[in-house]
Design a protein around this motif. Structure first.
Motif, PDB file in Angstrom:
ATOM      1  N   ALA A  45      -1.542  -4.373 -11.484  1.00  0.00           N
ATOM      2  CA  ALA A  45      -2.485  -3.774 -10.343  1.00  0.00           C
ATOM      3  C   ALA A  45      -2.442  -4.858  -9.260  1.00  0.00           C
ATOM      4  N   GLY A  46      -1.909  -4.506  -8.082  1.00  0.00           N
ATOM      5  CA  GLY A  46      -2.185  -4.455  -7.023  1.00  0.00           C
ATOM      6  C   GLY A  46       0.051  -4.580  -6.420  1.00  0.00           C
ATOM      7  N   ALA A  47       0.402  -4.080  -7.355  1.00  0.00           N
ATOM      8  CA  ALA A  47       1.716  -4.364  -7.052  1.00  0.00           C
ATOM      9  C   ALA A  47       2.279  -2.829  -6.092  1.00  0.00           C
ATOM     10  N   ARG A  48       3.231  -2.888  -4.907  1.00  0.00           N
ATOM     11  CA  ARG A  48       3.370  -1.875  -3.702  1.00  0.00           C
ATOM     12  C   ARG A  48       4.204  -1.062  -4.621  1.00  0.00           C
ATOM     13  N   LEU A  49       3.739  -0.002  -4.004  1.00  0.00           N
ATOM     14  CA  LEU A  49       5.165   1.055  -4.203  1.00  0.00           C
ATOM     15  C   LEU A  49       5.626   0.950  -2.869  1.00  0.00           C
ATOM     16  N   PRO A  50       7.212   1.568  -3.150  1.00  0.00           N
ATOM     17  CA  PRO A  50       7.774   2.437  -2.540  1.00  0.00           C
ATOM     18  C   PRO A  50       7.280   2.776  -1.138  1.00  0.00           C
ATOM     19  N   THR A  51       7.902   3.131  -0.487  1.00  0.00           N
ATOM     20  CA  THR A  51       7.248   3.489   1.401  1.00  0.00           C
ATOM     21  C   THR A  51       7.392   5.269   0.934  1.00  0.00           C
ATOM     22  N   HIS A  52       7.046   6.310   1.847  1.00  0.00           N
ATOM     23  CA  HIS A  52       7.696   7.670   1.413  1.00  0.00           C
ATOM     24  C   HIS A  52       8.818   8.074   1.640  1.00  0.00           C
TER      25      HIS A  52
ATOM     26  N   VAL B  57      11.326   5.309   1.408  1.00  0.00           N
ATOM     27  CA  VAL B  57      12.187   4.814   0.419  1.00  0.00           C
ATOM     28  C   VAL B  57      11.896   5.556  -1.449  1.00  0.00           C
ATOM     29  N   LEU B  58      11.104   6.546  -1.329  1.00  0.00           N
ATOM     30  CA  LEU B  58      10.382   6.878  -2.551  1.00  0.00           C
ATOM     31  C   LEU B  58      11.306   8.097  -2.511  1.00  0.00           C
ATOM     32  N   SER B  59      11.563   8.936  -1.135  1.00  0.00           N
ATOM     33  CA  SER B  59      11.677   9.520  -0.321  1.00  0.00           C
ATOM     34  C   SER B  59      13.292   9.665  -0.454  1.00  0.00           C
ATOM     35  N   ALA B  60      14.019   8.899  -0.583  1.00  0.00           N
ATOM     36  CA  ALA B  60      15.593   8.190  -0.611  1.00  0.00           C
ATOM     37  C   ALA B  60      15.859   8.418  -2.151  1.00  0.00           C
TER      38      ALA B  60
ATOM     39  N   GLU C 270      14.370   9.138  -4.807  1.00  0.00           N
ATOM     40  CA  GLU C 270      14.291  10.180  -5.292  1.00  0.00           C
ATOM     41  C   GLU C 270      14.813  11.632  -5.546  1.00  0.00           C
ATOM     42  N   HIS C 271      16.136  11.509  -4.249  1.00  0.00           N
ATOM     43  CA  HIS C 271      16.163  12.521  -3.797  1.00  0.00           C
ATOM     44  C   HIS C 271      15.298  13.971  -2.966  1.00  0.00           C
ATOM     45  N   ILE C 272      14.355  14.087  -2.801  1.00  0.00           N
ATOM     46  CA  ILE C 272      13.104  14.915  -2.691  1.00  0.00           C
ATOM     47  C   ILE C 272      12.537  14.765  -1.567  1.00  0.00           C
ATOM     48  N   SER C 273      12.363  15.589  -0.413  1.00  0.00           N
ATOM     49  CA  SER C 273      11.299  15.821   0.719  1.00  0.00           C
ATOM     50  C   SER C 273      10.335  14.189   1.008  1.00  0.00           C
ATOM     51  N   LEU C 274      10.421  14.274   2.273  1.00  0.00           N
ATOM     52  CA  LEU C 274       8.863  13.104   2.399  1.00  0.00           C
ATOM     53  C   LEU C 274       8.039  13.928   2.003  1.00  0.00           C
ATOM     54  N   ALA C 275       7.981  14.910   1.983  1.00  0.00           N
ATOM     55  CA  ALA C 275       6.834  16.111   2.238  1.00  0.00           C
ATOM     56  C   ALA C 275       6.450  16.042   0.711  1.00  0.00           C
ATOM     57  N   THR C 276       7.613  16.021  -0.516  1.00  0.00           N
ATOM     58  CA  THR C 276       7.148  15.643  -1.253  1.00  0.00           C
ATOM     59  C   THR C 276       6.907  14.612  -1.847  1.00  0.00           C
ATOM     60  N   ALA C 277       7.202  13.354  -1.210  1.00  0.00           N
ATOM     61  CA  ALA C 277       7.079  11.693  -1.848  1.00  0.00           C
ATOM     62  C   ALA C 277       5.577  11.889  -1.380  1.00  0.00           C
ATOM     63  N   THR C 278       4.917  12.364  -0.448  1.00  0.00           N
ATOM     64  CA  THR C 278       3.324  12.054   0.152  1.00  0.00           C
ATOM     65  C   THR C 278       2.850  12.959  -1.104  1.00  0.00           C
TER      66      THR C 278
ATOM     67  N   GLY D  98       0.883   0.024   3.276  1.00  0.00           N
ATOM     68  CA  GLY D  98       1.333   1.047   2.046  1.00  0.00           C
ATOM     69  C   GLY D  98       0.653   0.970   1.107  1.00  0.00           C
ATOM     70  N   THR D  99       0.931   1.624  -0.055  1.00  0.00           N
ATOM     71  CA  THR D  99      -0.057   2.011  -1.215  1.00  0.00           C
ATOM     72  C   THR D  99       0.817   1.351  -2.371  1.00  0.00           C
ATOM     73  N   PHE D 100      -0.980   0.510  -3.133  1.00  0.00           N
ATOM     74  CA  PHE D 100      -1.068  -0.443  -4.004  1.00  0.00           C
ATOM     75  C   PHE D 100      -1.102  -0.211  -5.451  1.00  0.00           C
ATOM     76  N   VAL D 101      -0.929  -0.331  -6.535  1.00  0.00           N
ATOM     77  CA  VAL D 101      -1.798  -0.118  -7.987  1.00  0.00           C
ATOM     78  C   VAL D 101      -2.909  -0.380  -7.770  1.00  0.00           C
ATOM     79  N   ARG D 102      -3.951   0.287  -8.461  1.00  0.00           N
ATOM     80  CA  ARG D 102      -5.444   0.016  -8.448  1.00  0.00           C
ATOM     81  C   ARG D 102      -5.320  -0.920  -9.505  1.00  0.00           C
ATOM     82  N   GLU D 103      -6.568  -1.470  -9.101  1.00  0.00           N
ATOM     83  CA  GLU D 103      -6.954  -2.708 -10.843  1.00  0.00           C
ATOM     84  C   GLU D 103      -8.100  -1.137 -11.695  1.00  0.00           C
ATOM     85  N   LEU D 104      -7.365  -0.354 -12.330  1.00  0.00           N
ATOM     86  CA  LEU D 104      -7.824   0.354 -13.905  1.00  0.00           C
ATOM     87  C   LEU D 104      -9.434   0.476 -13.949  1.00  0.00           C
TER      88      LEU D 104
END
Length: 445
Positions: A23-30, A32-35, A37-45, A64-70
């Motif tokens: 919980a609280g960990a930051r995910l890659p930016t859109h 960075v995730l796009s690069a 995973e070799h997906i488009s920016l729209a797909t990352a979003t 950014g995007t963060f993991v929530r406290e489940l």
């Protein structure tokens, strides 16, 4: 074949739910995730949108995007699961007293030694046994309020009492007037049963009853849900005049009054319940969770005779009857004075917690009652309560925003602070952090 983005969503979901992504960990930016995973920016979003819809992450503009406290779903309120062990819970109230476990052991021994132990293995009357209802009616009796066993229905906690009232007496699409800030459990119940809630504006010491009267003149209001004695979350106690005015409005417009008295025990000498002002149209609901223990799910519905059959049918359809073993524990404690002692001790405990609140929150604007287990903390309009709640969660402090309690179109920026679930030492430390976070949020805004 599963879409590529779905596989990525599933992988992230597994990492989050397994705890590999904390919980609280930051995910890659859109990007960075796009690069990666070799997906488009729209797909990352789209990946992040789906994770957010699943309640696993939250996005914060500019951060950014963060993991929530489940263990703490967004909005908190009644949908919250049990919080993590290291989280200081200022969201739920489950006040307890030292030695309550020993009282439970003693009560169970007394029940085990009684002659009718096998009776607890059988079905009970839907409304509860007559002797138990008589004891509970006597316990609830006060100046101006004298229920009889025939008026009492024993249910599985006050929330179940609200449920059987809605099931038995209201219909799909009925319009119910409620305070603009009200108990989140009733709001959730109304949504489940497709009731339309209309908000009564709040004044400094209670609902705007002039506005309620105007609502009744414009709309076909079927019922009004109220907490006249120690309102949750605002803490008010309505005066004799306010109660009489509300009863007069209900009589004039044929309203069912649903009176929630879950926290009324915290007021030592309150005015009589609304049920004494309009007994022929009021369902009075309380329970023994707050004044005794949340795990003992015993509640009470006091109703006029004309409502009894419908409410009993709702009990039968939901639980058949409240477990008589639970009810017997409560009645044993009524007979020996334990519940009265618990209530006195909890009023003292609440006053101690309010003293800590006053000490820490001095200079801040907040709403509460001197005996209350909660406080309402309005924030400046430019502040963001959800952002503040996230900051506190990062510090292992759980609070609620206004969203679960709000029934009006505009959700105020505010926090609801529950005071009754942690030790006094932890409460003081947590409130210091809340104040620091509020002051920083105000400075930032």
């Amino acid at each position: 074949m599963k879409a590529r983005y779905k596989s990525i969503v599933d992988r992230f979901a597994h990492l989050i739910r397994s705890g590999e992504m904390a919980a609280g960990a930051r995910l890659p930016t859109h990007r960075v995730l796009s690069a990666q995973e070799h997906i488009s920016l729209a797909t990352a979003t789209r990946v992040y949108h789906e994770l957010e819809a699943m309640g696993l992450v939250s996005g914060e503009t500019g951060r950014g995007t963060f993991v929530r406290e489940l263990s703490l779903p967004y909005g908190h309120g009644v949908d919250q699961q049990a919080v993590a062990k290291d989280v200081i819970d200022l969201n739920f109230n489950y006040p307890s007293l030292p030695g309550q476990g020993e009282h439970l052991r003693d009560a169970l021994r007394q029940i085990a030694a009684a002659g009718d132990i096998e009776a607890h293995l059988r079905y009970q009357p839907h409304a509860g046994r007559v002797n138990d209802r008589t004891l509970i009616a006597r316990h609830l009796s006060s100046r101006g309020f004298q229920p009889s066993a025939d008026n009492v229905i024993i249910v599985d906690g006050a929330q179940h009492g609200l449920t059987v009232t809605v099931m038995g007496l209201l219909r799909l699409g009925d319009v119910v007037a409620v305070d603009a800030l009200t108990y989140s459990g009733f709001k959730a119940l109304a949504e489940l049963y497709h009731l339309e809630l209309v908000a009564i504006p709040s004044l400094s010491h209670g609902p705007d009853l002039v506005a309620l009267k105007q609502l009744c003149q414009k709309r076909r209001i079927r019922a009004v849900y109220v907490m006249p004695t120690l309102h949750n979350p605002l803490g008010w106690v309505l005066s004799h005049r306010q109660r009489q005015t509300l009863a007069d409005i209900a009589n004039a417009h044929d309203l069912l009054i649903i009176e929630d008295a879950a926290y009324a025990y915290l007021c030592r000498t309150p005015p009589p319940p609304l049920a004494s002002y309009a007994p022929e149209r009021t369902v009075y609901i309380t329970g023994f969770s707050k004044n005794v223990a949340t795990g003992l799910r015993v509640g009470v519905v006091v109703c006029p005779g004309s409502y009894r059959a419908a409410l009993e049918r709702a009990v039968r359809a939901t639980t058949w009857n409240t477990p008589s073993l639970m009810t017997r524990i409560i009645c044993t404690w009524i007979e020996d004075g334990t519940i009265n002692r618990f209530e006195i001790l909890k009023r003292r405990d609440a006053r101690k917690r309010q003293a800590i609140l006053r000490d820490i929150f001095g200079g801040l604007t907040y709403l509460t009652h001197p005996n209350s287990y909660f406080a309402w903390l309005p924030l400046p309009d430019e502040s963001r309560a959800d952002r503040l709640a996230n900051v506190l969660m990062e510090n292992n402090i759980s609070v609620s925003t206004a969203d679960p309690f709000c029934t009006s179109q505009t959700v105020p920026q505010a926090l609801r602070i529950a005071l009754g679930s942690v030790t006094l030492e932890h409460l003081r430390a947590a409130l210091v952090k809340v104040r620091e976070a509020v002051e920083y949020e105000q400075y930032r805004a």
